[in-house]
Design an enzyme around this catalytic site. Structure first.
Site, PDB file in Angstrom:
ATOM      1  N   ARG A  70       5.211  29.820  18.329  1.00 23.06           N
ATOM      2  CA  ARG A  70       4.183  30.224  17.362  1.00 23.06           C
ATOM      3  C   ARG A  70       3.101  31.083  18.021  1.00 23.06           C
ATOM      4  NH1 ARG A  70       3.558  24.436  14.208  1.00 23.06           N
ATOM      5  NH2 ARG A  70       5.046  24.842  12.530  1.00 23.06           N
TER       6      ARG A  70
ATOM      7  N   ASN B 297       3.750  31.045  10.858  1.00 25.71           N
ATOM      8  CA  ASN B 297       4.038  30.565  12.207  1.00 25.71           C
ATOM      9  C   ASN B 297       5.532  30.444  12.510  1.00 25.71           C
ATOM     10  OD1 ASN B 297       4.405  28.395  10.569  1.00 25.71           O
ATOM     11  ND2 ASN B 297       2.649  27.225  11.316  1.00 25.71           N
TER      12      ASN B 297
ATOM     13  N   HIS C  27       9.403  25.866  11.373  1.00 20.11           N
ATOM     14  CA  HIS C  27       8.980  24.518  11.004  1.00 20.11           C
ATOM     15  C   HIS C  27       9.690  23.534  11.915  1.00 20.11           C
ATOM     16  CE1 HIS C  27       8.262  20.857   8.670  1.00 20.11           C
ATOM     17  NE2 HIS C  27       9.518  20.578   8.909  1.00 20.11           N
TER      18      HIS C  27
END
Ligand code: UDP
Ligand code: MG
Length: 168
Positions: free
Chosen positions: A108, A122, A125
Site C-alpha cells: 500500500r 490502497n 484487501h
C-alpha cells in the site's frame, strides 16, 4: 498456527497492472495459494464485505470503489492464502490502511494513494483477523473452489440449478 486469509486485488490494483507485483510480494510469505478467481462484484457482495463500515460517511464510496466504478475495471481478483500466521504476514506486507501512513516499502505504501474525495485507494484487501477471514472467505468462495478443507462443509444436491456449459 495455520490460518487462511482472504486477499483481494482491488480495481485500482488491476487498473495499474499490479497483479504480478502484488503476487510476487506476497510470495515472500511462502504461504500457499489455495483458491483464486476473478470476480465481478455485485453491490450486495460489496456491501456485505464491508458491512462493519456501513455507518461510516465513506461507505457509499468504498462500495463503488470495490465494484470498480471508480476505475472502469469492474472486477477484482480474489485469493485465499493459507499457512503459518497467514493474516499477520499478509497484513504486514500490505501495510497500513492509509497509504500515506503505510511503510513506503509495503504494497500500500508503494502503490496506494488518497483520492481527492478522501478515499484510501490502497490496491489490496487483507482479512484483519481469523473471524473476519472465515466470514469473508465463505462470502467470496464456495467450498468446491478451495483446494483444501478450511471449514466444515456439507454435501448438497442441487435440483434445477441453472448454470452455463460450453456450447461445444
Ligand atoms: N477506507 C477509507 N477511509 C477510511 C477507512 C477505510 O477509504 O478512513 C477504505 C480503505 O480502502 C480500506 C477499506 O475502506 O481498505 C476498508 O477499511 P478497513 O478499516 O477494513 O481497512 P483495511 O482492513 O482494508 O486495512
Ligand atoms: Mg478490514
Amino acid at each position: 498456527m495455520n490460518q487462511a486469509a482472504l486477499i483481494l486485488i482491488k480495481p485500482d490494483g488491476l487498473k495499474k497492472s499490479l497483479t504480478g507485483n502484488i503476487l510476487t510480494r506476497l510470495s515472500e510469505t511462502k504461504l500457499e495459494i489455495v483458491a483464486a478467481k476473478m470476480v465481478r462484484v455485485s453491490k450486495p457482495l460489496a456491501e456485505e464485505h464491508y458491512r462493519h463500515l456501513k455507518d461510516k460517511p465513506f461507505f457509499p464510496e468504498i462500495i463503488k470503489y470495490l465494484q470498480g466504478e471508480l476505475h472502469d475495471r469492474k472486477k477484482v481478483m480474489a485469493l485465499v492464502y493459507w499457512g503459518k500466521d497467514a493474516i499477520k504476514k499478509c497484513r504486514e506486507l500490505a501495510g497500513a490502511t492509509n497509504p500515506e501512513e503505510a511503510d513506503p516499502t509495503s504494497i500500500r505504501g508503494s502503490y496506494g494513494r488518497i483520492t481527492t474525495g478522501g478515499i484510501y485507494e490502497n490496491v489490496i484487501h487483507v482479512s484483519s483477523d481469523e473471524k473476519d477471514a472465515e466470514r469473508e472467505i465463505k462470502l467470496w468462495f464456495s467450498p468446491d473452489e478451495i483446494i483444501v478443507d478450511l471449514y466444515p462443509a456439507r454435501e448438497v444436491i442441487e435440483k434445477e440449478h441453472k448454470a452455463s456449459a460450453w456450447a461445444q
